[in-house]
Design a protein around this motif. Structure first.
Motif, PDB file in Angstrom:
ATOM      1  N   GLN A 165       0.824  -1.208   0.000  1.00  0.00           N
ATOM      2  CA  GLN A 165       0.000   0.000   0.000  1.00  0.00           C
ATOM      3  C   GLN A 165       0.864   1.265   0.000  1.00  0.00           C
ATOM      4  OE1 GLN A 165      -2.688   0.303   3.334  1.00  0.00           O
ATOM      5  NE2 GLN A 165      -2.983   2.502   3.041  1.00  0.00           N
ATOM      6  N   HIS A 166       1.859   1.311   0.892  1.00  0.00           N
ATOM      7  CA  HIS A 166       2.692   2.507   0.982  1.00  0.00           C
ATOM      8  C   HIS A 166       3.596   2.653  -0.236  1.00  0.00           C
ATOM      9  CE1 HIS A 166       1.736   4.119   4.987  1.00  0.00           C
ATOM     10  NE2 HIS A 166       1.426   2.872   5.280  1.00  0.00           N
ATOM     11  N   HIS A 167       4.048   1.536  -0.793  1.00  0.00           N
ATOM     12  CA  HIS A 167       4.855   1.618  -2.008  1.00  0.00           C
ATOM     13  C   HIS A 167       4.012   2.132  -3.165  1.00  0.00           C
ATOM     14  CE1 HIS A 167       6.856  -0.042  -5.689  1.00  0.00           C
ATOM     15  NE2 HIS A 167       7.871   0.567  -5.105  1.00  0.00           N
ATOM     16  N   GLY A 168       2.737   1.714  -3.198  1.00  0.00           N
ATOM     17  CA  GLY A 168       1.845   2.189  -4.251  1.00  0.00           C
ATOM     18  C   GLY A 168       1.622   3.686  -4.195  1.00  0.00           C
ATOM     19  N   GLU A 169       1.644   4.247  -2.987  1.00  0.00           N
ATOM     20  CA  GLU A 169       1.496   5.697  -2.835  1.00  0.00           C
ATOM     21  C   GLU A 169       2.754   6.432  -3.297  1.00  0.00           C
ATOM     22  OE1 GLU A 169       0.657   6.034   1.282  1.00  0.00           O
ATOM     23  OE2 GLU A 169      -1.397   5.256   1.127  1.00  0.00           O
ATOM     24  N   TYR A 170       3.900   5.782  -3.177  1.00  0.00           N
ATOM     25  CA  TYR A 170       5.178   6.408  -3.518  1.00  0.00           C
ATOM     26  C   TYR A 170       5.507   6.263  -5.004  1.00  0.00           C
ATOM     27  CZ  TYR A 170      10.307   6.735  -3.862  1.00  0.00           C
ATOM     28  OH  TYR A 170      11.586   7.036  -4.228  1.00  0.00           O
ATOM     29  N   GLU A 171       5.145   5.144  -5.594  1.00  0.00           N
ATOM     30  CA  GLU A 171       5.603   4.782  -6.936  1.00  0.00           C
ATOM     31  C   GLU A 171       5.263   5.793  -8.029  1.00  0.00           C
ATOM     32  OE1 GLU A 171       5.983   0.686  -9.483  1.00  0.00           O
ATOM     33  OE2 GLU A 171       4.178   1.001  -8.287  1.00  0.00           O
ATOM     34  N   PRO A 172       4.063   6.414  -8.050  1.00  0.00           N
ATOM     35  CA  PRO A 172       3.737   7.318  -9.167  1.00  0.00           C
ATOM     36  C   PRO A 172       4.694   8.497  -9.331  1.00  0.00           C
ATOM     37  CG  PRO A 172       1.758   6.706  -7.980  1.00  0.00           C
ATOM     38  CD  PRO A 172       2.913   6.207  -7.161  1.00  0.00           C
ATOM     39  N   THR A 173       5.289   8.954  -8.247  1.00  0.00           N
ATOM     40  CA  THR A 173       6.195  10.107  -8.329  1.00  0.00           C
ATOM     41  C   THR A 173       7.660   9.718  -8.127  1.00  0.00           C
ATOM     42  OG1 THR A 173       5.899  10.537  -5.962  1.00  0.00           O
ATOM     43  CG2 THR A 173       4.393  11.647  -7.480  1.00  0.00           C
ATOM     44  N   ALA A 174       7.918   8.424  -8.049  1.00  0.00           N
ATOM     45  CA  ALA A 174       9.261   7.952  -7.722  1.00  0.00           C
ATOM     46  C   ALA A 174      10.110   7.767  -8.980  1.00  0.00           C
ATOM     47  CB  ALA A 174       9.170   6.622  -6.989  1.00  0.00           C
ATOM     48  N   PRO A 175      11.428   7.858  -8.819  1.00  0.00           N
ATOM     49  CA  PRO A 175      12.305   7.492  -9.944  1.00  0.00           C
ATOM     50  C   PRO A 175      12.195   5.997 -10.201  1.00  0.00           C
ATOM     51  CG  PRO A 175      13.584   7.800  -7.942  1.00  0.00           C
ATOM     52  CD  PRO A 175      12.192   8.241  -7.612  1.00  0.00           C
ATOM     53  N   GLU A 198       7.160   6.656   9.085  1.00  0.00           N
ATOM     54  CA  GLU A 198       8.619   6.724   9.213  1.00  0.00           C
ATOM     55  C   GLU A 198       9.283   5.701   8.310  1.00  0.00           C
ATOM     56  OE1 GLU A 198       8.976   8.174  13.893  1.00  0.00           O
ATOM     57  OE2 GLU A 198       8.845   6.036  13.398  1.00  0.00           O
ATOM     58  N   ALA A 199       8.704   4.497   8.241  1.00  0.00           N
ATOM     59  CA  ALA A 199       9.272   3.438   7.405  1.00  0.00           C
ATOM     60  C   ALA A 199       9.223   3.830   5.935  1.00  0.00           C
ATOM     61  CB  ALA A 199       8.524   2.123   7.644  1.00  0.00           C
ATOM     62  N   ALA A 200       8.111   4.433   5.513  1.00  0.00           N
ATOM     63  CA  ALA A 200       7.992   4.861   4.117  1.00  0.00           C
ATOM     64  C   ALA A 200       9.024   5.934   3.785  1.00  0.00           C
ATOM     65  CB  ALA A 200       6.579   5.374   3.855  1.00  0.00           C
ATOM     66  N   LYS A 201       9.247   6.831   4.722  1.00  0.00           N
ATOM     67  CA  LYS A 201      10.242   7.885   4.507  1.00  0.00           C
ATOM     68  C   LYS A 201      11.639   7.292   4.386  1.00  0.00           C
ATOM     69  CE  LYS A 201      11.999  12.180   6.567  1.00  0.00           C
ATOM     70  NZ  LYS A 201      11.863  13.136   7.704  1.00  0.00           N
ATOM     71  N   LEU A 202      11.960   6.318   5.251  1.00  0.00           N
ATOM     72  CA  LEU A 202      13.285   5.683   5.184  1.00  0.00           C
ATOM     73  C   LEU A 202      13.448   4.878   3.906  1.00  0.00           C
ATOM     74  CD1 LEU A 202      13.606   4.519   8.908  1.00  0.00           C
ATOM     75  CD2 LEU A 202      14.973   6.274   7.761  1.00  0.00           C
ATOM     76  N   ALA A 203      12.371   4.211   3.462  1.00  0.00           N
ATOM     77  CA  ALA A 203      12.445   3.445   2.225  1.00  0.00           C
ATOM     78  C   ALA A 203      12.669   4.377   1.027  1.00  0.00           C
ATOM     79  CB  ALA A 203      11.171   2.637   2.036  1.00  0.00           C
ATOM     80  N   LYS A 204      11.999   5.524   1.058  1.00  0.00           N
ATOM     81  CA  LYS A 204      12.196   6.518   0.000  1.00  0.00           C
ATOM     82  C   LYS A 204      13.640   7.014  -0.010  1.00  0.00           C
ATOM     83  CE  LYS A 204      10.723  11.154  -1.402  1.00  0.00           C
ATOM     84  NZ  LYS A 204       9.839  12.305  -1.090  1.00  0.00           N
ATOM     85  N   GLN A 205      14.172   7.306   1.160  1.00  0.00           N
ATOM     86  CA  GLN A 205      15.563   7.763   1.255  1.00  0.00           C
ATOM     87  C   GLN A 205      16.523   6.696   0.739  1.00  0.00           C
ATOM     88  OE1 GLN A 205      15.904   8.760   5.406  1.00  0.00           O
ATOM     89  NE2 GLN A 205      14.942  10.762   5.163  1.00  0.00           N
ATOM     90  N   HIS A 206      16.208   5.443   1.037  1.00  0.00           N
ATOM     91  CA  HIS A 206      17.073   4.337   0.573  1.00  0.00           C
ATOM     92  C   HIS A 206      17.104   4.283  -0.954  1.00  0.00           C
ATOM     93  CE1 HIS A 206      18.845   0.351   0.248  1.00  0.00           C
ATOM     94  NE2 HIS A 206      17.845   0.009  -0.535  1.00  0.00           N
ATOM     95  N   ILE A 207      15.939   4.389  -1.569  1.00  0.00           N
ATOM     96  CA  ILE A 207      15.852   4.310  -3.031  1.00  0.00           C
ATOM     97  C   ILE A 207      16.514   5.504  -3.684  1.00  0.00           C
ATOM     98  CG2 ILE A 207      14.267   4.404  -4.984  1.00  0.00           C
ATOM     99  CD1 ILE A 207      14.501   1.633  -3.679  1.00  0.00           C
ATOM    100  N   GLU A 208      16.179   6.693  -3.200  1.00  0.00           N
ATOM    101  CA  GLU A 208      16.686   7.902  -3.862  1.00  0.00           C
ATOM    102  C   GLU A 208      18.161   8.132  -3.552  1.00  0.00           C
ATOM    103  OE1 GLU A 208      13.946  11.047  -2.933  1.00  0.00           O
ATOM    104  OE2 GLU A 208      12.275   9.985  -3.886  1.00  0.00           O
ATOM    105  N   GLY A 209      18.628   7.599  -2.427  1.00  0.00           N
ATOM    106  CA  GLY A 209      20.052   7.705  -2.132  1.00  0.00           C
ATOM    107  C   GLY A 209      20.904   6.770  -2.980  1.00  0.00           C
ATOM    108  N   ALA A 210      20.240   5.730  -3.515  1.00  0.00           N
ATOM    109  CA  ALA A 210      20.971   4.755  -4.335  1.00  0.00           C
ATOM    110  C   ALA A 210      20.960   5.137  -5.820  1.00  0.00           C
ATOM    111  CB  ALA A 210      20.335   3.372  -4.175  1.00  0.00           C
ATOM    112  N   GLN A 211      20.215   6.202  -6.143  1.00  0.00           N
ATOM    113  CA  GLN A 211      20.114   6.602  -7.572  1.00  0.00           C
ATOM    114  C   GLN A 211      21.431   7.190  -8.078  1.00  0.00           C
ATOM    115  OE1 GLN A 211      17.338   6.097  -9.578  1.00  0.00           O
ATOM    116  NE2 GLN A 211      16.676   4.860  -7.843  1.00  0.00           N
TER     117      GLN A 211
END
Length: 211
Positions: A165-175, A198-211
């Motif tokens: 669910q939380h990934h689905g909210e992030y994916e449309p605007t994600a790299p 908090e978990a969604a924010k950390l997951a976003k940071q993990h993905i965007e930090g690896a770009q």
């Protein structure tokens, strides 16, 4: 067989309830009964095991529970949080001799974290009002076979649905990214006691930090 609760002996139930609430642990139950039996249960954030105390719950002497482990991924941060909550905690130390973490007077304790920051070697301690002692141990890389052992199929299914669910909210605007990395970062954060936000924010940071 899942080890889910341990009883700690205390002298004053209400005093202990205030202390463990101050730690930020979740209060699961406070059940008094007509015959004087009372059980209080708290669960540390992200833990699959809870602690219980109360009246007529154990014959052990108050304060006799020693060296109860609390596993953390960042020892310095965990200690700072305890201190910020008004808890008196020891300095961070590492061990040169097996078992030195259980003996405050031991020469095997050395101030500061393990120089190589190895998992299982760095500690800090604190006590509750009765003298039951807790041992913070830093683990960043576990031995084989450890990990999500406190999740059964039902619990893991619920966690995966929440993650989806939380990934689905992030994916449309994600790299563009592999969903597996986002899922892994989110699940680990939730296991560490983080809120879904908090978990969604950390997951976003993990993905965007690896770009």
């Amino acid at each position: 067989m899942k080890f889910e609760a341990i009883v700690i002996p205390v002298a004053d139930v209400d005093r202990s309830k205030v202390f463990y609430a101050k730690l930020g642990w979740r209060l699961d139950a406070d059940f008094p009964f007509d015959n004087g039996f009372r059980v209080v249960q708290f669960t540390p954030p992200g833990s699959g095991c809870s602690v219980q105390f109360g009246t007529k719950i154990t014959t052990a002497a108050p304060g006799s529970a020693q060296g109860l482990y609390l596993i953390v991924s960042n020892l310095e941060a965990a200690r700072k949080e305890l201190v910020a909550r008004g808890v008196e905690a020891s300095e961070v130390f590492h061990t040169l001799k097996p078992g030195a973490q259980f003996r405050p007077e031991s020469e095997g304790r050395v101030s500061g974290p393990d120089p190589a920051h190895r998992s299982y070697f760095s500690f800090a301690t604190f006590s509750d009002p009765d003298g039951n002692t807790w041992l913070l141990q830093e683990i960043t890389t576990r031995l084989p076979g450890r990990g999500l052992g406190n999740l059964d199929v039902s619990a893991l299914t619920e966690l995966l649905i929440e993650t989806e669910q939380h990934h689905g909210e992030y994916e449309p605007t994600a790299p563009k990214h592999p969903w597996s990395g986002w899922y892994a970062a989110y699940i680990v954060a939730r296991q560490d006691g983080k809120t879904p936000e908090e978990a969604a924010k950390l997951a976003k940071q993990h993905i965007e930090g690896a770009q």
